[in-house]
Enzyme design. Structure first.
Site, PDB file in Angstrom:
ATOM      1  N   GLU A  44       0.788  -1.626   0.359  1.00 23.76           N
ATOM      2  CA  GLU A  44      -0.306   0.223   0.411  1.00 23.76           C
ATOM      3  C   GLU A  44       0.902   1.436   0.282  1.00 23.76           C
ATOM      4  O   GLU A  44       1.963   1.451   0.211  1.00 23.76           O
ATOM      5  CB  GLU A  44      -1.417  -0.271   0.809  1.00 23.76           C
ATOM      6  CG  GLU A  44      -1.831   1.321   1.576  1.00 23.76           C
ATOM      7  CD  GLU A  44      -2.502   1.095   2.496  1.00 23.76           C
ATOM      8  OE1 GLU A  44      -3.909   1.900   2.755  1.00 23.76           O
ATOM      9  OE2 GLU A  44      -2.456   0.356   3.692  1.00 23.76           O
ATOM     10  N   LYS A 117     -10.494   3.295  -1.795  1.00 20.93           N
ATOM     11  CA  LYS A 117     -10.165   2.496  -0.227  1.00 20.93           C
ATOM     12  C   LYS A 117     -12.001   2.878  -0.034  1.00 20.93           C
ATOM     13  O   LYS A 117     -12.284   4.001   0.493  1.00 20.93           O
ATOM     14  CB  LYS A 117      -9.305   2.966   0.443  1.00 20.93           C
ATOM     15  CG  LYS A 117      -9.163   1.390   1.862  1.00 20.93           C
ATOM     16  CD  LYS A 117      -8.275   2.827   2.270  1.00 20.93           C
ATOM     17  CE  LYS A 117      -7.672   1.103   3.269  1.00 20.93           C
ATOM     18  NZ  LYS A 117      -6.418   1.718   4.055  1.00 20.93           N
ATOM     19  N   CYS A 154      -5.989  -2.626   2.117  1.00 25.54           N
ATOM     20  CA  CYS A 154      -5.982  -2.926   3.692  1.00 25.54           C
ATOM     21  C   CYS A 154      -6.783  -3.062   4.576  1.00 25.54           C
ATOM     22  O   CYS A 154      -7.466  -4.167   5.007  1.00 25.54           O
ATOM     23  CB  CYS A 154      -5.105  -1.792   4.023  1.00 25.54           C
ATOM     24  SG  CYS A 154      -4.003  -1.951   5.349  1.00 25.54           S
TER      25      CYS A 154
END
Length: 278
Positions: A44, A117, A154
């Site tokens: 990431e 995200k 993540c």
């Protein structure tokens, strides 16, 4: 004839020298490609150190529009050179909005699109809500040259809804670029084992291979614990790295065999969506 997919995962330390980071990432992607990897996952926010441990408005200068991002530009060329698929995790600026995003670069260098995200953490050492707007793309599965991939980022990896949503769109493999490590508020808390187990659970419950690429090293007193891995559709680890070593993983999957196995298990046949609304 069965469809085979060779998946690569990169684990490395990252500095605040964006050019050096890109050069390192390029070299490790080449190593994976030389071992046969056709899709290569990197960690990431590969452009620099994980800046979200604290709130500092100066860090907004790290963001770029997708088409202008140095990592995207460089890795497009690499995807063309090596004919590999590269999900690239960046700090994205879109006019006045900022996102934690993955740009999906297909083999040959074409950009298929961007995933932003969805789940944004906010806690000691991971103060991402200060920097990132919650993603507006929804969960996506991407038709690449070598197969259909789902990519979360993540914190997304802890949510079964994210994995299942990508699977319902036809994903054949789930990928998670990651930056996770020590918890500044509790030195005794080590999440590495449960981090792996949560994702291996996605593999079991969706009958799909899962891979995660994490960073390593100490950044501002925060230690990132690596432990990047590839697991198969049964949740078993087929390749993994330790907590401190830079390296590359490569593993081959038979996508058609896994698709047949997924159908035989009946998880998608037996879903009761009429009961799930609450």
């Amino acid at each position: 004839m069965t469809r085979k997919l060779s998946l690569g995962v990169v684990q490395c330390a990252l500095s605040d020298d964006i050019a050096a980071n890109i050069e390192k990432i390029e070299g490790m992607i080449r190593k994976a490609a030389e071992k046969g990897a056709r899709i290569v996952l990197t960690p990431e926010l590969i452009q620099g150190r994980y800046f979200c441990a604290t709130q500092d408005e100066a860090h907004f200068a790290r963001a770029y529009p997708t088409a202008e991002h140095p990592a995207v530009i460089a890795l497009q060329k690499l995807a063309q050179e090596w004919d590999v698929v590269l999900p690239v995790s960046i700090f994205e600026r879109d006019h006045s909005c900022y996102y934690n995003s993955v740009v999906i670069i297909d083999a040959g260098g074409a950009i298929l699109g961007t995933y932003r995200k969805s789940h944004i953490p906010d806690g000691p050492g991971y103060q991402e809500k200060f920097y990132f707007r919650p993603g507006d793309t929804g969960f996506k599965a991407w038709d690449t040259k070598y197969g259909k991939i789902g990519v979360g980022i993540c914190w997304d990896q802890w949510f079964p809804e994210c994995a299942r949503s990508m699977m319902l769109q036809g994903a054949e493999i789930l990928l998670y670029p990651t930056a996770i490590g020590s918890e500044p508020h509790n030195a005794a808390l080590d999440t590495a084992s449960r981090w792996q187990l949560a994702q291996r659970g996605h593999a079991v419950c969706n009958v799909v291979p899962v891979a995660a690429a994490n960073r390593i090293g100490v950044e501002g007193g925060q230690t990132f614990y690596g432990s990047s891995f590839i697991c198969d559709q049964t949740g078993n680890l087929v390749a993994q790295l330790d907590r401190t070593t830079e390296g590359v993983l490569v593993h081959e999957f038979d996508l058609d065999k896994i698709r047949a196995e997924r159908a035989a298990w009946g998880f998608f046949r037996d879903r009761r969506i009429d009961f799930y609304q609450p």
